[in-house]
Design a protein around this motif. Structure first.
Motif, mmCIF file in Angstrom:
data_model
loop_
_atom_site.group_PDB
_atom_site.id
_atom_site.type_symbol
_atom_site.label_atom_id
_atom_site.label_comp_id
_atom_site.label_asym_id
_atom_site.label_seq_id
_atom_site.Cartn_x
_atom_site.Cartn_y
_atom_site.Cartn_z
ATOM 1 N N MET A 1 35.419 78.134 41.247
ATOM 2 C CA MET A 1 35.462 76.780 40.768
ATOM 3 C C MET A 1 35.165 76.771 39.266
ATOM 4 O O MET A 1 34.269 77.445 38.807
ATOM 5 N N GLU A 2 35.923 75.979 38.506
ATOM 6 C CA GLU A 2 35.737 75.914 37.069
ATOM 7 C C GLU A 2 34.627 74.945 36.722
ATOM 8 O O GLU A 2 34.458 73.908 37.355
ATOM 9 N N GLU A 3 33.887 75.288 35.701
ATOM 10 C CA GLU A 3 32.832 74.409 35.237
ATOM 11 C C GLU A 3 33.379 73.589 34.078
ATOM 12 O O GLU A 3 34.005 74.127 33.163
ATOM 13 N N THR A 4 33.171 72.299 34.106
ATOM 14 C CA THR A 4 33.704 71.447 33.046
ATOM 15 C C THR A 4 32.743 71.413 31.875
ATOM 16 O O THR A 4 31.528 71.528 32.039
ATOM 17 N N GLU A 5 33.290 71.252 30.705
ATOM 18 C CA GLU A 5 32.469 71.168 29.512
ATOM 19 C C GLU A 5 31.898 69.756 29.396
ATOM 20 O O GLU A 5 32.639 68.781 29.505
ATOM 21 N N PRO A 6 30.598 69.615 29.152
ATOM 22 C CA PRO A 6 30.008 68.282 29.102
ATOM 23 C C PRO A 6 30.486 67.451 27.922
ATOM 24 O O PRO A 6 30.472 66.238 27.965
ATOM 25 N N HIS A 7 30.937 68.093 26.853
ATOM 26 C CA HIS A 7 31.335 67.348 25.656
ATOM 27 C C HIS A 7 32.839 67.155 25.562
ATOM 28 O O HIS A 7 33.335 66.662 24.562
ATOM 29 N N ALA A 8 33.579 67.534 26.586
ATOM 30 C CA ALA A 8 35.033 67.418 26.541
ATOM 31 C C ALA A 8 35.469 65.965 26.457
ATOM 32 O O ALA A 8 36.346 65.618 25.683
ATOM 33 N N GLU A 9 34.861 65.081 27.253
ATOM 34 C CA GLU A 9 35.243 63.669 27.209
ATOM 35 C C GLU A 9 34.795 63.020 25.915
ATOM 36 O O GLU A 9 35.452 62.136 25.398
ATOM 37 N N THR A 10 33.663 63.451 25.355
ATOM 38 C CA THR A 10 33.209 62.910 24.082
ATOM 39 C C THR A 10 34.211 63.241 22.993
ATOM 40 O O THR A 10 34.529 62.404 22.155
ATOM 41 N N ARG A 43 42.662 46.589 21.465
ATOM 42 C CA ARG A 43 43.226 47.111 22.711
ATOM 43 C C ARG A 43 42.192 47.997 23.379
ATOM 44 O O ARG A 43 41.252 48.450 22.754
ATOM 45 N N GLY A 44 42.412 48.248 24.652
ATOM 46 C CA GLY A 44 41.533 49.136 25.400
ATOM 47 C C GLY A 44 42.306 49.814 26.509
ATOM 48 O O GLY A 44 43.257 49.247 27.061
ATOM 49 N N LEU A 45 41.938 51.027 26.832
ATOM 50 C CA LEU A 45 42.584 51.777 27.897
ATOM 51 C C LEU A 45 41.503 52.236 28.865
ATOM 52 O O LEU A 45 40.633 53.025 28.506
ATOM 53 N N LEU A 46 41.547 51.699 30.081
ATOM 54 C CA LEU A 46 40.602 52.090 31.125
ATOM 55 C C LEU A 46 41.197 53.270 31.882
ATOM 56 O O LEU A 46 42.356 53.215 32.305
ATOM 57 N N LYS A 47 40.414 54.321 32.068
ATOM 58 C CA LYS A 47 40.855 55.476 32.841
ATOM 59 C C LYS A 47 39.858 55.709 33.959
ATOM 60 O O LYS A 47 38.641 55.690 33.725
ATOM 61 N N ALA A 48 40.378 55.921 35.178
ATOM 62 C CA ALA A 48 39.508 56.153 36.327
ATOM 63 C C ALA A 48 40.170 57.126 37.284
ATOM 64 O O ALA A 48 41.397 57.243 37.327
ATOM 65 N N LYS A 49 39.319 57.804 38.054
ATOM 66 C CA LYS A 49 39.803 58.743 39.068
ATOM 67 C C LYS A 49 39.086 58.482 40.381
ATOM 68 O O LYS A 49 37.912 58.118 40.396
ATOM 69 N N GLY A 50 39.808 58.677 41.475
ATOM 70 C CA GLY A 50 39.203 58.652 42.804
ATOM 71 C C GLY A 50 38.482 57.368 43.153
ATOM 72 O O GLY A 50 39.053 56.277 43.098
ATOM 73 N N ASN A 83 46.652 67.393 41.700
ATOM 74 C CA ASN A 83 46.119 68.356 42.658
ATOM 75 C C ASN A 83 44.768 68.852 42.170
ATOM 76 O O ASN A 83 44.602 69.140 40.987
ATOM 77 N N THR A 84 43.824 68.931 43.080
ATOM 78 C CA THR A 84 42.523 69.495 42.745
ATOM 79 C C THR A 84 42.273 70.693 43.639
ATOM 80 O O THR A 84 42.733 70.737 44.770
ATOM 81 N N LYS A 89 43.120 72.364 48.936
ATOM 82 C CA LYS A 89 44.181 71.589 48.271
ATOM 83 C C LYS A 89 44.011 70.128 48.610
ATOM 84 O O LYS A 89 44.002 69.744 49.770
ATOM 85 N N ARG A 90 43.882 69.321 47.580
ATOM 86 C CA ARG A 90 43.629 67.905 47.774
ATOM 87 C C ARG A 90 44.224 67.112 46.617
ATOM 88 O O ARG A 90 44.266 67.601 45.492
ATOM 89 N N MET A 91 44.674 65.918 46.890
ATOM 90 C CA MET A 91 45.228 65.051 45.845
ATOM 91 C C MET A 91 44.140 64.088 45.381
ATOM 92 O O MET A 91 43.404 63.532 46.197
ATOM 93 N N LEU A 92 44.054 63.882 44.077
ATOM 94 C CA LEU A 92 43.090 62.956 43.495
ATOM 95 C C LEU A 92 43.864 61.882 42.746
ATOM 96 O O LEU A 92 44.635 62.181 41.826
#
Length: 109
Positions: A1-10, A43-50, A83-84, A89-92
């Motif tokens: 499993m990959e570890e995400t970088e905490p500052h990637a979204e920043t 303007r604003g762009l809302l992004k969400a998952k799951g 795909n996650t 195998k699962r769809m998000l």
């Protein structure tokens, strides 16, 4: 499993200051953050998952219908899935809601 970088979204937010990533947090404080973002950038762009997709829809409705009345509109809604590898195998599902401030003014009561 990959570890995400905490500052990637920043880093993404620095490149795109009008983007708001919806998290599992109370809706009204998030709606106020988006409200300030739209007032600042127009303007604003809302992004969400799951599981945060219903919160993103609620925030968009609060902004357009309650806070900015007729002075903002939803420009575009993009639904997608990816795909996650987590849990096999699962769809998000993902959503992006673009809100634009229009030139209309609210009518005086």
């Amino acid at each position: 499993m990959e570890e995400t970088e905490p500052h990637a979204e920043t880093a993404k937010q620095i490149d795109q200051p009008h983007v708001f990533y919806v998290r599992n947090e109370p809706i009204m404080p998030a709606a106020l953050d988006v409200f300030m973002l739209i007032n600042k950038h127009g303007r604003g762009l809302l992004k969400a998952k799951g599981n945060t997709i219903p919160s993103a829809v609620a925030i968009a409705n609060i902004i357009v219908e309650k806070m900015l009345h007729n002075s903002a509109s939803i420009e575009r809604i993009t639904l997608d899935s990816e795909n996650t590898d987590a849990f096999g195998k699962r769809m998000l599902s993902t959503i992006e809601i673009s809100i634009v401030k229009t030139s209309k003014r609210c009518p005086d009561p």
